[in-house]
Design an enzyme around this catalytic site. Sequence first.
Site, PDB file in Angstrom:
ATOM      1  N   GLU A  17       0.836  -1.188   0.000  1.00 38.72           N
ATOM      2  CA  GLU A  17       0.000   0.000   0.000  1.00 38.72           C
ATOM      3  C   GLU A  17       0.874   1.243   0.000  1.00 38.72           C
ATOM      4  OE1 GLU A  17       0.328  -1.888   2.747  1.00 38.72           O
ATOM      5  OE2 GLU A  17      -1.284  -3.342   2.575  1.00 38.72           O
ATOM      6  N   CYS A  70       3.220  -4.857  16.634  1.00 34.53           N
ATOM      7  CA  CYS A  70       2.668  -3.837  17.530  1.00 34.53           C
ATOM      8  C   CYS A  70       1.169  -4.074  17.709  1.00 34.53           C
ATOM      9  CB  CYS A  70       2.934  -2.445  16.964  1.00 34.53           C
ATOM     10  SG  CYS A  70       4.703  -2.081  16.805  1.00 34.53           S
ATOM     11  N   GLU A 122       8.734  -2.153   8.923  1.00 34.11           N
ATOM     12  CA  GLU A 122       9.642  -1.404   9.788  1.00 34.11           C
ATOM     13  C   GLU A 122      10.850  -1.003   8.933  1.00 34.11           C
ATOM     14  OE1 GLU A 122      12.197   0.344  11.999  1.00 34.11           O
ATOM     15  OE2 GLU A 122      10.314  -0.130  13.026  1.00 34.11           O
ATOM     16  N   SER A 138       8.296   5.741  16.930  1.00 32.78           N
ATOM     17  CA  SER A 138       6.953   5.366  17.385  1.00 32.78           C
ATOM     18  C   SER A 138       7.046   4.968  18.852  1.00 32.78           C
ATOM     19  CB  SER A 138       6.423   4.204  16.536  1.00 32.78           C
ATOM     20  OG  SER A 138       6.297   4.592  15.191  1.00 32.78           O
ATOM     21  N   HIS A 149       4.620   5.805  21.853  1.00 33.00           N
ATOM     22  CA  HIS A 149       3.289   5.307  22.233  1.00 33.00           C
ATOM     23  C   HIS A 149       3.125   4.907  23.699  1.00 33.00           C
ATOM     24  CE1 HIS A 149       2.692   5.549  18.011  1.00 33.00           C
ATOM     25  NE2 HIS A 149       3.379   4.469  17.721  1.00 33.00           N
ATOM     26  N   ASN A 205      -6.829   5.609  15.423  1.00 35.80           N
ATOM     27  CA  ASN A 205      -7.832   5.275  14.414  1.00 35.80           C
ATOM     28  C   ASN A 205      -8.361   3.874  14.679  1.00 35.80           C
ATOM     29  OD1 ASN A 205      -7.598   7.607  12.479  1.00 35.80           O
ATOM     30  ND2 ASN A 205      -5.474   6.933  12.579  1.00 35.80           N
ATOM     31  N   CYS A 225      -2.328   6.467   9.725  1.00 29.61           N
ATOM     32  CA  CYS A 225      -1.347   5.716  10.501  1.00 29.61           C
ATOM     33  C   CYS A 225      -1.985   4.522  11.201  1.00 29.61           C
ATOM     34  CB  CYS A 225      -0.728   6.651  11.532  1.00 29.61           C
ATOM     35  SG  CYS A 225       0.563   5.908  12.513  1.00 29.61           S
TER      36      CYS A 225
END
Length: 342
Positions: free
Chosen positions: A91, A115, A159, A213, A215, A289, A332
Amino acid sequence: MRAFLDLNSEEIVAWLKENNEKSFRLKQINEWIFKHGELDFNKMTNLPVRLREKLKENFLLPSLKIIHSKKSRDGQSIKYLLKLKDNLGIEAVLLKYRYGNTVCLSTQVGCKMGCKFCATGLGGFSRNLTAGEMIEQILVLKASSSEKITRVVLMGSGEPLDNFTEVLKFMRKINEKDCLNISYRKITVSTCGMVPQIKALAEEKLPVTLAISLHAPDDALRNELIPINKRWGLAELLDAAWYFIDKTGRRVSFEYALIENVNDTVEHALKLAQLLQRKLVHVNLIPYNTIEKRNFKTPSVEKINKFKEVLKRAGIPVTVRRELGDEIDGACGQLKAKYFEV
């Protein structure tokens, strides 16, 4: 037979010399490919016929095909589902901002990192992409949209630092004046925390943007959300980030997906502020999301703003990312190749 775009300039010049051709032919070929979008050696009419024949005999030109594309309602993002020569799917997303057009590219087919909140890893990992296949994504999106590409972010599936050699080759090639001439400063490399590769990238001293990233503000929570944290914990990750800053002079961006009742409290924000104070950083807050098959939700606007204010009061530059493409599974964490699921 090798893919032409997988070769760097030195390799192509060496091949030209071996075949008794002048090195300036590379500039002509690059002009056809990158300026005119021509992907047929036969149509490169300022090349001698003998050279065109040799090129056809020795190299493959891009074969990436658009299988499906979907435009957001506001027209500011387009998601592309692309088929590789081995029929695997990847994608890529075109995002239109006020300052120009950004492409979000994949670096692997699938992802190994696992993840817990991300859609990409649900389908497992197939293989790395080559530098040429990453370049092809730009060429395909550019041709399809007739838009000039000004920025590149490596935040699609995969990654990037797990495919370090090819990603480095890709960045060097698109930076070349006779190729896409994209400034290193307009390239963002994302990672969930591959510490040795962050340090290796720092040693290259390329002025790219590193986006980590994060988080989570502590090891206990990050171990749950991002399994690679069990190998390289927060202390090692932050040391690598500071090393990158020291070597490049570039600010590091920390990506933080806000997930309701998981990592979105004031206490989490205070911990995060403590980790990042007085460093050359920027925090990107990303309202989560919602993803099918992942049992996470988006926090309220009030909670997002409270989190942001804590960081601002601590003197940390922070923005809430404007998500383009969420309605088309293009934002994302939502780069899912639904079309290829069988």
